[in-house]
Design a protein around this motif. Structure first.
Motif, PDB file in Angstrom:
ATOM      1  N   ILE A 199      20.257   5.853  11.060  1.00  0.00           N
ATOM      2  CA  ILE A 199      20.299   5.815   9.595  1.00  0.00           C
ATOM      3  C   ILE A 199      19.081   6.511   9.003  1.00  0.00           C
ATOM      4  O   ILE A 199      19.191   7.272   8.028  1.00  0.00           O
ATOM      5  CB  ILE A 199      20.392   4.356   9.117  1.00  0.00           C
ATOM      6  CG1 ILE A 199      21.726   3.748   9.565  1.00  0.00           C
ATOM      7  CG2 ILE A 199      20.254   4.268   7.598  1.00  0.00           C
ATOM      8  CD1 ILE A 199      21.850   2.262   9.302  1.00  0.00           C
ATOM      9  N   VAL A 200      17.906   6.295   9.596  1.00  0.00           N
ATOM     10  CA  VAL A 200      16.697   6.969   9.108  1.00  0.00           C
ATOM     11  C   VAL A 200      16.830   8.486   9.260  1.00  0.00           C
ATOM     12  O   VAL A 200      16.407   9.252   8.388  1.00  0.00           O
ATOM     13  CB  VAL A 200      15.454   6.454   9.863  1.00  0.00           C
ATOM     14  CG1 VAL A 200      14.215   7.270   9.496  1.00  0.00           C
ATOM     15  CG2 VAL A 200      15.206   4.988   9.555  1.00  0.00           C
ATOM     16  N   ALA A 201      17.428   8.933  10.371  1.00  0.00           N
ATOM     17  CA  ALA A 201      17.639  10.368  10.576  1.00  0.00           C
ATOM     18  C   ALA A 201      18.500  10.953   9.459  1.00  0.00           C
ATOM     19  O   ALA A 201      18.203  12.033   8.924  1.00  0.00           O
ATOM     20  CB  ALA A 201      18.293  10.619  11.931  1.00  0.00           C
ATOM     21  N   TYR A 202      19.534  10.242   9.079  1.00  0.00           N
ATOM     22  CA  TYR A 202      20.393  10.743   8.005  1.00  0.00           C
ATOM     23  C   TYR A 202      19.729  10.637   6.635  1.00  0.00           C
ATOM     24  O   TYR A 202      20.085  11.390   5.722  1.00  0.00           O
ATOM     25  CB  TYR A 202      21.742  10.038   8.027  1.00  0.00           C
ATOM     26  CG  TYR A 202      22.689  10.655   9.026  1.00  0.00           C
ATOM     27  CD1 TYR A 202      23.408  11.806   8.710  1.00  0.00           C
ATOM     28  CD2 TYR A 202      22.841  10.121  10.297  1.00  0.00           C
ATOM     29  CE1 TYR A 202      24.263  12.391   9.627  1.00  0.00           C
ATOM     30  CE2 TYR A 202      23.695  10.700  11.232  1.00  0.00           C
ATOM     31  CZ  TYR A 202      24.403  11.835  10.885  1.00  0.00           C
ATOM     32  OH  TYR A 202      25.250  12.422  11.801  1.00  0.00           O
ATOM     33  N   PHE A 203      18.775   9.736   6.472  1.00  0.00           N
ATOM     34  CA  PHE A 203      17.964   9.751   5.252  1.00  0.00           C
ATOM     35  C   PHE A 203      17.196  11.070   5.149  1.00  0.00           C
ATOM     36  O   PHE A 203      17.043  11.629   4.057  1.00  0.00           O
ATOM     37  CB  PHE A 203      16.981   8.580   5.247  1.00  0.00           C
ATOM     38  CG  PHE A 203      17.591   7.271   4.825  1.00  0.00           C
ATOM     39  CD1 PHE A 203      18.676   7.231   3.971  1.00  0.00           C
ATOM     40  CD2 PHE A 203      17.074   6.065   5.281  1.00  0.00           C
ATOM     41  CE1 PHE A 203      19.247   6.031   3.569  1.00  0.00           C
ATOM     42  CE2 PHE A 203      17.620   4.862   4.887  1.00  0.00           C
ATOM     43  CZ  PHE A 203      18.719   4.842   4.038  1.00  0.00           C
ATOM     44  N   VAL A 204      16.712  11.547   6.296  1.00  0.00           N
ATOM     45  CA  VAL A 204      16.037  12.856   6.305  1.00  0.00           C
ATOM     46  C   VAL A 204      16.998  13.953   5.878  1.00  0.00           C
ATOM     47  O   VAL A 204      16.651  14.835   5.072  1.00  0.00           O
ATOM     48  CB  VAL A 204      15.461  13.155   7.703  1.00  0.00           C
ATOM     49  CG1 VAL A 204      14.884  14.573   7.755  1.00  0.00           C
ATOM     50  CG2 VAL A 204      14.392  12.141   8.079  1.00  0.00           C
ATOM     51  N   TYR A 205      18.234  13.896   6.379  1.00  0.00           N
ATOM     52  CA  TYR A 205      19.217  14.927   6.039  1.00  0.00           C
ATOM     53  C   TYR A 205      19.641  14.825   4.571  1.00  0.00           C
ATOM     54  O   TYR A 205      19.965  15.838   3.942  1.00  0.00           O
ATOM     55  CB  TYR A 205      20.426  14.819   6.961  1.00  0.00           C
ATOM     56  CG  TYR A 205      20.075  14.913   8.424  1.00  0.00           C
ATOM     57  CD1 TYR A 205      19.099  15.807   8.860  1.00  0.00           C
ATOM     58  CD2 TYR A 205      20.693  14.104   9.378  1.00  0.00           C
ATOM     59  CE1 TYR A 205      18.749  15.876  10.198  1.00  0.00           C
ATOM     60  CE2 TYR A 205      20.355  14.174  10.721  1.00  0.00           C
ATOM     61  CZ  TYR A 205      19.378  15.062  11.115  1.00  0.00           C
ATOM     62  OH  TYR A 205      19.036  15.128  12.439  1.00  0.00           O
ATOM     63  N   ILE A 206      19.645  13.595   4.021  1.00  0.00           N
ATOM     64  CA  ILE A 206      19.902  13.448   2.585  1.00  0.00           C
ATOM     65  C   ILE A 206      18.824  14.172   1.786  1.00  0.00           C
ATOM     66  O   ILE A 206      19.112  14.884   0.809  1.00  0.00           O
ATOM     67  CB  ILE A 206      19.951  11.956   2.196  1.00  0.00           C
ATOM     68  CG1 ILE A 206      21.212  11.299   2.762  1.00  0.00           C
ATOM     69  CG2 ILE A 206      19.922  11.785   0.672  1.00  0.00           C
ATOM     70  CD1 ILE A 206      21.248   9.790   2.564  1.00  0.00           C
ATOM     71  N   SER A 207      17.578  13.992   2.207  1.00  0.00           N
ATOM     72  CA  SER A 207      16.478  14.681   1.522  1.00  0.00           C
ATOM     73  C   SER A 207      16.625  16.192   1.637  1.00  0.00           C
ATOM     74  O   SER A 207      16.367  16.925   0.675  1.00  0.00           O
ATOM     75  CB  SER A 207      15.136  14.226   2.115  1.00  0.00           C
ATOM     76  OG  SER A 207      14.958  12.833   1.970  1.00  0.00           O
ATOM     77  N   MET A 208      17.040  16.655   2.807  1.00  0.00           N
ATOM     78  CA  MET A 208      17.303  18.094   2.971  1.00  0.00           C
ATOM     79  C   MET A 208      18.376  18.566   2.001  1.00  0.00           C
ATOM     80  O   MET A 208      18.236  19.614   1.358  1.00  0.00           O
ATOM     81  CB  MET A 208      17.763  18.382   4.407  1.00  0.00           C
ATOM     82  CG  MET A 208      16.693  18.374   5.444  1.00  0.00           C
ATOM     83  SD  MET A 208      17.405  18.873   7.039  1.00  0.00           S
ATOM     84  CE  MET A 208      15.962  18.744   8.087  1.00  0.00           C
ATOM     85  N   GLY A 209      19.457  17.790   1.914  1.00  0.00           N
ATOM     86  CA  GLY A 209      20.549  18.161   1.020  1.00  0.00           C
ATOM     87  C   GLY A 209      20.110  18.227  -0.425  1.00  0.00           C
ATOM     88  O   GLY A 209      20.491  19.142  -1.168  1.00  0.00           O
ATOM     89  N   ARG A 210      19.295  17.281  -0.857  1.00  0.00           N
ATOM     90  CA  ARG A 210      18.803  17.305  -2.231  1.00  0.00           C
ATOM     91  C   ARG A 210      17.936  18.517  -2.504  1.00  0.00           C
ATOM     92  O   ARG A 210      17.938  19.065  -3.610  1.00  0.00           O
ATOM     93  CB  ARG A 210      18.010  16.021  -2.506  1.00  0.00           C
ATOM     94  CG  ARG A 210      18.885  14.790  -2.688  1.00  0.00           C
ATOM     95  CD  ARG A 210      18.037  13.571  -2.926  1.00  0.00           C
ATOM     96  NE  ARG A 210      18.870  12.389  -3.162  1.00  0.00           N
ATOM     97  CZ  ARG A 210      18.481  11.158  -2.917  1.00  0.00           C
ATOM     98  NH1 ARG A 210      17.286  10.929  -2.414  1.00  0.00           N
ATOM     99  NH2 ARG A 210      19.292  10.142  -3.174  1.00  0.00           N
ATOM    100  N   LEU A 211      17.182  18.937  -1.490  1.00  0.00           N
ATOM    101  CA  LEU A 211      16.343  20.122  -1.675  1.00  0.00           C
ATOM    102  C   LEU A 211      17.178  21.395  -1.684  1.00  0.00           C
ATOM    103  O   LEU A 211      16.954  22.297  -2.498  1.00  0.00           O
ATOM    104  CB  LEU A 211      15.292  20.183  -0.557  1.00  0.00           C
ATOM    105  CG  LEU A 211      14.261  21.311  -0.656  1.00  0.00           C
ATOM    106  CD1 LEU A 211      13.454  21.188  -1.942  1.00  0.00           C
ATOM    107  CD2 LEU A 211      13.334  21.296   0.555  1.00  0.00           C
ATOM    108  N   LEU A 212      18.156  21.466  -0.780  1.00  0.00           N
ATOM    109  CA  LEU A 212      18.990  22.668  -0.700  1.00  0.00           C
ATOM    110  C   LEU A 212      19.880  22.812  -1.929  1.00  0.00           C
ATOM    111  O   LEU A 212      20.109  23.930  -2.414  1.00  0.00           O
ATOM    112  CB  LEU A 212      19.857  22.610   0.569  1.00  0.00           C
ATOM    113  CG  LEU A 212      19.121  22.730   1.899  1.00  0.00           C
ATOM    114  CD1 LEU A 212      20.080  22.493   3.047  1.00  0.00           C
ATOM    115  CD2 LEU A 212      18.473  24.108   2.035  1.00  0.00           C
TER     116      LEU A 212
END
Length: 359
Positions: A199-212
């Protein structure tokens, strides 16, 4: 059972969230959300463990003493986080529940995909030869009340330290959580910590998505459109991960098969975060606090694996070239250099101890 559930919520939910609130409350960055808060909290927890564990290991402090000191620091950090940014944190939680049914369908699909991947760690268990060391190190620390003073293979006392593992004592953090929850380290690693790290890993990917898919990159698009793209981004990553078991050593494989191991946490969580954060620092150079978070991430990388001492420096060096040297941005280069300080310090310590044959 209820005691363990409450402990899981406390140590893997409340404590990192409040620790992240403490860090982020100093800068009031408008686009930080719950995901960034939790990620930052885990970085701070990992960094604190790394900083205090190394001297205590070499001074041969008892493991129980290490646990008490670490628990006290985590509790103080959480209390300070609540006092300084509790209102902001509660506001984020309230906003999350208020908008729970007002998201794009892709967001719900992404959440379902992530929860299924986390659930498989709870329902099934995969072991490999590395468990014979990492899980055994944590178990040995609990049973002997020492840190790296007994061989996890034979149980015999050792005359020196294995520097490769002592400088990255992720197993001691796992043993600490095992003690706090009252479960065996094997249960903690395979059934509790593994789904949490997914779940923490996908929190990182959520942050990536918000930046992209930020407001700047999607100018003129509605909020719903950007949210839909972030959901699709996460669904796509989920598809990549669940079809990645053609090799045991790629990022998707370690994410869904053995993320409880330090090197897998490095590959699945911390390296992606560093990639995201270094890019964010290039895109938003005016933001405050980015260098502090970068240094915390570097300490966290050193904790989880000996490879985390070197690989982050390579990544930061590449970013320093791309966005610093090539664009004549000396400030960005200086920030990347600051992020390399933890790795340099532990690298020098390793070489010095090996050369002097003190351990």
């Amino acid at each position: 059972m209820w005691k363990m559930i409450i402990g899981i919520i406390l140590w893997f939910g409340v404590v990192p969230s409040l620790a992240g609130t403490l860090v982020l409350s100093f800068w009031k960055r408008h686009d930080d959300r719950l995901a960034e808060c939790i990620i930052t909290g885990y970085l701070l927890m990992f960094a604190i463990c790394q900083i205090i564990a190394i001297p205590m290991i070499f001074l041969e402090i008892h493991f129980s003493t290490f646990c008490r000191i670490l628990a006290a620091i985590y509790m103080i950090t959480s209390i300070l986080g609540f006092l300084k940014g509790g209102k902001w944190f509660v506001g984020m939680i309230w906003e999350l529940f208020r908008n729970l049914t007002h998201h794009a369908w892709t967001v719900y699909a992404a959440v379902a995909a992530v929860l299924v991947q986390a659930y498989y760690y709870v329902q099934y268990m995969v072991t490999n030869l590395d468990d014979a060391y990492y899980v055994a190190v944590a178990t040995t620390a609990i049973e002997t009340d020492t840190m790296y003073r007994f061989s996890p293979y034979t149980g015999r006392a050792v005359t020196g330290f294995n520097l490769r593992y002592c400088l990255s004592p992720f197993s001691m953090l796992q043993a600490f959580f095992s003690q706090c929850l009252g479960v065996h380290p094997s249960t903690l690693d395979h059934t509790i910590m593994a789904p949490v790290m997914v779940i923490v890993a996908y929190f990182v990917y959520i942050s990536m998505g918000r930046l992209l898919f930020s407001e700047k990159s999607m100018a003129g698009e509605k909020k719903e459109s950007r949210e839909k793209m972030i959901g699709l981004f996460l669904v796509f990553l989920s598809m990549v991960h669940v079809t990645s078991y053609y090799c045991m050593r790629n990022q998707g494989s370690v994410l869904l098969v053995r993320i409880w191991q330090g090197k897998a946490t490095l590959a699945a969580v911390l390296i992606p975060f560093l990639f995201y954060h270094c890019y964010r620092m290039a895109q938003k150079p005016w933001e405050k606090g980015n260098t502090v978070i970068l240094v915390m991430a570097a300490f966290a990388c050193c904790l989880v694996s000996s490879m985390g001492i070197v690989l982050p420096m390579v990544m930061m060096g590449i970013f320093a070239l791309l966005f610093g040297v090539f664009q004549k941005n000396g400030r960005y280069v200086a920030k990347m250099a600051a992020g390399c300080v933890p790795g340099i310090l532990y690298g020098i310590l390793y070489v010095a101890l090996k050369a002097l044959k003190l351990w």
